[in-house]
Design an enzyme around this catalytic site. Sequence first.
Site, PDB file in Angstrom:
ATOM      1  CB  CYS A  19      -0.911   0.001   1.218  1.00 40.62           C
ATOM      2  SG  CYS A  19      -2.019  -1.426   1.296  1.00 40.62           S
ATOM      3  CB  SER A 121      -7.599  -3.424   5.325  1.00 37.88           C
ATOM      4  OG  SER A 121      -7.050  -3.581   6.614  1.00 37.88           O
ATOM      5  CB  CYS A 256      -0.390   8.309  24.465  1.00 35.73           C
ATOM      6  SG  CYS A 256      -1.074   9.429  23.231  1.00 35.73           S
ATOM      7  CG  ASP A 272      -0.123   1.086  15.584  1.00 31.68           C
ATOM      8  OD1 ASP A 272      -0.527   1.978  16.337  1.00 31.68           O
ATOM      9  OD2 ASP A 272      -0.773   0.670  14.606  1.00 31.68           O
ATOM     10  CB  CYS A 315     -10.431  24.353  21.263  1.00 32.41           C
ATOM     11  SG  CYS A 315     -11.441  23.537  19.994  1.00 32.41           S
ATOM     12  CB  CYS A 321      -9.929  17.274  19.752  1.00 34.08           C
ATOM     13  SG  CYS A 321      -8.399  17.388  18.838  1.00 34.08           S
ATOM     14  CB  CYS A 325      -3.411  10.883  16.784  1.00 34.14           C
ATOM     15  SG  CYS A 325      -2.089   9.669  16.701  1.00 34.14           S
TER      16      CYS A 325
END
Length: 371
Positions: A19, A121, A256, A272, A315, A321, A325
């Site tokens: 990909c 996927s 995280c 990952d 915000c 949010c 990430c």
Amino acid sequence: MKQFSLLIKPTSFDCNSDCTYCFYKGLPLYRETKHPRMGFDVLEKLVEKYLKTQQVQYIFSWQGGEPLLMGLDFYKKVIDLQKGFASPGSVIGNGLQTNGYLLDQQWAEFLSQNNFLIGMSIDGPEEIHNRFRIALGIENAFRFVMKAIEKLQRFEVAFNTLTVVTSAHAGRAKQVYTFLKDIGSEYHQYIPCVEYDRNSKKLPWTIEAKDWGLFLCELFNAWINDNKKVSIRLFDSILLKLLEKQPGICQMEKNCCQYFVIEHNGDVFPCDFFVRAHTFLGNIQKDDWKDLLNSEKYKKFGLKKSLWHPDCDRCEFLKFCAGDCQKHRISKNQSERTKSVLCEGWKIFYKETMPEFKKIVDYIKSTSAEF
């Protein structure tokens, strides 16, 4: 002990697909091994140590690369080890993310008999799917995915679909949603493609922030007009957040420290997206989970999530949010507090849809409906 799940990479980056947008095939680690595979010694230690921890549910998520390259005997061994090491009453879940190219009747029977949840996927209709998903030695990747889905349905294997939203998806959310629903997917996951080179230059398959926001708005409208007939992971998480429950996706969390990545050789990492030398935590063959959970490096990585841009504090959507990430906070300076490159898109989406999400929550509360 803190609850955590495992994302296991038994074939590391090795895959039978090439990909264009894959972030894992560019992994700088383990390149000395052409076809990395997890040995049974690593597997046994991994299963044994995880099942010795105290968890409400033990989640084994098998990913890659392509995890089916391990072969069926490997996963038969997984089941045997889980049965052998599990305490009475333990709840164990196995999920497997695949491109489906190797999924035949034998695989489907095994997955059905052992209650695997399969993530397929698929990026949408043929033209969109084949745009950036290149199957090695296969002329048309899309057709192989569709054959795999047919086998899963024939053997009643539970599956959801994972769609990587690229630049090719801009303005086509309704088309993709309708297609996925029509092929029998009742659980959708949409992941934005955000890929930059080493010089912080955006790669062409990366979706623009505005296009991401508009895609989500169009997706939301298609979902609402369809009477919310399918489950969309992001939308479910927003509703859970509004109900003051755990959202279930790490991008909405302020920390995280959510799961561990286990590489083919037992190396452990916090995410990952961050399988790098500087985030290496240890190896499952010699380190205990308690020590990994309490390691300063793991805690420091987790706390970076809350080091968002100062504007984020003002915000109204920070609750949902949490700065987005860490992977989406593109910066050449590691110490700089940067905004997510998708910030504009998230604001477009939340501003447009939040009133409707709140109406759904009010209805859930008023009817005491389960969610």
